[in-house]
Write an enzyme that holds these catalytic residues in place. Sequence first.
Site, PDB file in Angstrom:
ATOM      1  N   SER A 222      40.195  62.663  18.525  1.00 22.12           N
ATOM      2  CA  SER A 222      39.090  63.482  18.056  1.00 22.12           C
ATOM      3  C   SER A 222      39.524  64.173  16.771  1.00 22.12           C
ATOM      4  CB  SER A 222      38.742  64.536  19.116  1.00 22.12           C
ATOM      5  OG  SER A 222      37.864  65.524  18.609  1.00 22.12           O
TER       6      SER A 222
ATOM      7  N   TYR B 178      41.102  71.778  24.916  1.00 24.56           N
ATOM      8  CA  TYR B 178      40.799  70.394  24.544  1.00 24.56           C
ATOM      9  C   TYR B 178      41.636  69.970  23.342  1.00 24.56           C
ATOM     10  CZ  TYR B 178      37.936  66.402  23.013  1.00 24.56           C
ATOM     11  OH  TYR B 178      37.495  65.160  22.619  1.00 24.56           O
TER      12      TYR B 178
END
Length: 280
Positions: free
Chosen positions: A137, A150
């Site tokens: 990501s 995250y």
Amino acid sequence: MASVLITGTSKGIGLEAALAFARAGHQVFATMRNPTQSPALAEAAAAEKLPILISKMDVDSDASVHDAIAAILKDHGPIDVLVNNAGVEAVGSVEEVPLSAFRSVMETNYFGVLRCTQAVLPSMRERRSGCIINISSVAGRICNPPLTAYCASKWALEALSEGLAGEMKTFNVRVALVEPGIIDTAMARRIEHPEAKSPYGQSARFAALFEHSLKTPVPPSLVADKILEVADSGTWQLRHPVGPDALGFIQWRTAMTDEDWIDMNAGDDATFFAKLGGSS
């Protein structure tokens, strides 16, 4: 035709990646925790008569990963491409997110990748052929609260992938990271709607950021196409940002000092969004 194993295919990027590889003529082994509860991929595969075999696998479980991948290797031969896509998120401040949630995110996003990777590496090394694509990501390159848990898991994944790439190139096995920006997935929609109020303002700020971005949604099929391109192209490039905002976010961070970045995240919404707007 390559043999492709993809994790986390019940929805979103994983589902679209399975369809993209199969439509390109590859044999796809699509895994998910609960196939009976997520019939969308099976229905699409049947309707289009695609070469997709769906099996149950929980990347959080040593036994599940071992048994599922061993069965594929035994019945269908070696895996040419592994796409580590399964992932979960946690949203909130470091104070408010339970330790169990930090562990859960790391278990799936980091150790889950490691389990699957270790299961296919011996065969790839021995054959001196293969490709491992880890779905990271933009959050693997930058860290914003309230996505700290995250981001930590994706930073760990980036380090694992970079180190692994150096090991496996010796054996002609490619390792790549695909780094999406804000994509229209169930995960992004959950971030768009925070569940609880917090004394930390970053949760509401990021909800507004995601809400604005998702007004012009980027479909997960865009990421799937990039994953397929990386696999088919033979590229040795390690990192592949994808999505209209991905490279912009990364450049935004690299243009700032650490202290400026921290001050911006600690500041008010007006300053944050002004700096974000100035980066585009």
